[in-house]
Design an enzyme around this catalytic site. Structure first.
Site, PDB file in Angstrom:
ATOM      1  N   SER A 129       0.826  -1.216   0.000  1.00  0.00           N
ATOM      2  CA  SER A 129       0.000   0.000   0.000  1.00  0.00           C
ATOM      3  C   SER A 129       0.856   1.260   0.000  1.00  0.00           C
ATOM      4  O   SER A 129       0.569   2.197  -0.743  1.00  0.00           O
ATOM      5  CB  SER A 129      -1.003   0.016   1.155  1.00  0.00           C
ATOM      6  OG  SER A 129      -0.559  -0.697   2.249  1.00  0.00           O
ATOM      7  N   ASP A 173       6.572   3.091   6.639  1.00  0.00           N
ATOM      8  CA  ASP A 173       6.461   2.464   5.313  1.00  0.00           C
ATOM      9  C   ASP A 173       6.604   3.479   4.186  1.00  0.00           C
ATOM     10  O   ASP A 173       7.319   3.253   3.204  1.00  0.00           O
ATOM     11  CB  ASP A 173       5.113   1.738   5.187  1.00  0.00           C
ATOM     12  CG  ASP A 173       4.884   0.749   6.309  1.00  0.00           C
ATOM     13  OD1 ASP A 173       5.852   0.421   7.015  1.00  0.00           O
ATOM     14  OD2 ASP A 173       3.738   0.317   6.493  1.00  0.00           O
TER      15      ASP A 173
HETATM   16  C1  GLA Z   1       2.668  -1.246   9.583  1.00  0.00           C
HETATM   17  C2  GLA Z   1       2.511   0.268   9.679  1.00  0.00           C
HETATM   18  C3  GLA Z   1       3.820   0.930  10.098  1.00  0.00           C
HETATM   19  C4  GLA Z   1       4.402   0.267  11.342  1.00  0.00           C
HETATM   20  C5  GLA Z   1       4.406  -1.251  11.215  1.00  0.00           C
HETATM   21  C6  GLA Z   1       4.798  -1.934  12.495  1.00  0.00           C
HETATM   22  O1  GLA Z   1       3.545  -1.564   8.552  1.00  0.00           O
HETATM   23  O2  GLA Z   1       2.095   0.806   8.447  1.00  0.00           O
HETATM   24  O3  GLA Z   1       3.615   2.310  10.297  1.00  0.00           O
HETATM   25  O4  GLA Z   1       3.698   0.667  12.488  1.00  0.00           O
HETATM   26  O5  GLA Z   1       3.157  -1.765  10.816  1.00  0.00           O
HETATM   27  O6  GLA Z   1       6.106  -1.618  12.850  1.00  0.00           O
END
Ligand code: GLA
Length: 388
Positions: A129, A173
């Site tokens: 995403s 991310d």
């Molecule tokens: C998902 C969320 C991130 C982070 C991870 C866990 O990927 O999008 O922001 O919190 O989980 O570390």
């Protein structure tokens, strides 16, 4: 780069009958360590991977976005001034979320014909995403003639998740998808957004990503539940210490012990994970910088145990994959990666034992679970940008 420009261009031509003006891309990511710390204003250490989402585009001047998701074999046309969720074609929500946040930031996204093609596996914790959001942002920047700096772009992507999609996720991310660099990990302070690109060069060791092939449902609600539990711990820490503080970043393990009686046992364990994970992540980054695979691997495994026992975001399949890995020769450390509840593990393995490790890991995982897993091998990749 894992997607070839001609492949995207040809698919675009087939759909729209003309050549695209440009092709952009953004990678998925794997987190080496620093899990569930970003929304607590802590530290993370991800790397971008050689799996990406590419978008070919050509501008239109009627305010429409005519979009094709090649992998899904789906098409949709939406108006850029009608920024609503689309229950029938939920994949377009990631792009409409970007449009929405661009408008809020005073930028005008132009209409376009677009074709999306990617190879980041969906729903496996490798940030398909964020890759789609960052590729879409890149496209609108190029077509619109404006440009955000890396941290601003990542924050816009985070707001897409928080506001348009309703996930209270952190910044990791989108940040790594935008700012990653080939052959480097990215150490990020999720409070100040200061970051450091850390070379990944081990003497005889590499990262192996292992997909459990199990995507858990309810990830979003469980995720938001964890965010709430951390909030409960912060409230108790403020009351118990009499100090100001907005996030778990502001408190220590000693503070947590002192305030233990003022919070639920669950909130205590969630906070213990986050506070210890921040320490591990900083030390692990130093080990990576020094090329010390043994120490880095030990921190990765400690992170996994904490996520399993205190944060409770692993699954039987993730545990089986990590346990199987840790029992194999040449494995320095193994942990779940990403939000959890399903998805992938990341393993640090001696290069000369990697082939045997991979084969035996897949066998061991299938023996334990009855499921056929999948391996993903990747060098650290570059962040989002226009393709030549
Ligand atoms: C998902 C969320 C991130 C982070 C991870 C866990 O990927 O999008 O922001 O919190 O989980 O570390």
């Amino acid at each position: 780069m894992s997607i070839a420009v001609p492949t995207v261009t040809e698919a675009f031509e087939k759909r729209f009958g003309a050549k695209p003006e440009l092709v952009v891309r953004a990678p998925g990511r794997v987190n080496i360590i620093g899990e569930h710390t970003d929304y607590n204003h802590g530290f993370v250490l991800p790397m971008a991977i050689e799996r990406e989402t590419a978008i070919a585009g050509r501008r239109r001047d009627d305010g429409l976005l005519v979009a094709r998701a090649e992998n899904l074999n789906r098409d949709v046309t939406v108006r850029l001034d009608e920024r609503v969720r689309n229950a029938a074609e939920p994949w377009i929500d990631y792009i409409m979320g970007v449009v929405d946040e661009l408008l809020k930031a005073g930028k005008t996204p132009v209409g376009a014909d677009i074709l999306i093609l990617g190879d980041v596996p969906l729903g496996c914790g490798l940030s398909s995403s964020a890759a789609l959001e960052m590729a879409a942002l890149c496209l609108f920047e190029e077509l619109g003639g404006f440009n955000f700096d890396g941290p601003e772009a990542a924050r816009l992507g985070q707001r897409v998740e928080n506001n348009f999609l309703g996930l209270k996720s952190g910044i990791m991310d989108q940040f790594i998808s935008r700012c990653g660099k080939a052959d480097h990990g990215l150490f990020l302070d999720c409070r100040s957004f200061a970051y450091d690109l850390v070379p990944i060069s081990f003497d005889n060791a590499l990262f192996v990503i292992a997909n459990t092939k199990c995507a858990r449902g309810l990830t979003a609600s469980k995720y938001n539940e964890r965010v709430g539990e951390c909030g409960e711990a912060v409230a108790a820490l403020r009351a118990g210490t009499g100090r100001e503080g907005t996030h778990l970043r502001d408190f220590t393990l000693e503070d947590l012990e002192v305030c233990r009686g003022g919070m639920s046992e669950i909130a205590f364990r969630r906070a213990r994970h986050v506070i210890t994970e921040d320490v591990r992540t900083q030390k692990a980054c130093e080990a990576m910088r020094a090329g010390d695979k043994v120490t880095l691997g030990a921190f990765m495994t400690a992170s996994d145990i904490s996520l399993r026992d205190d944060y409770e975001v692993t699954s039987p399949e993730l545990n089986a994959m990590a346990d199987a890995a840790r029992a194999l020769p040449g494995c320095h450390g193994a942990r779940m990666t990403g939000a959890g509840f399903g998805g992938c593990t990341i393993n640090l393995v001696d290069a000369d034992k990697a082939a045997a490790f991979c084969a035996e890991l897949m066998q061991g995982y299938t023996k334990a679970t009855g499921i056929v897993g999948e391996l993903i091998l990747s060098r650290p990749a570059d962040g989002a940008g226009r393709m030549a």
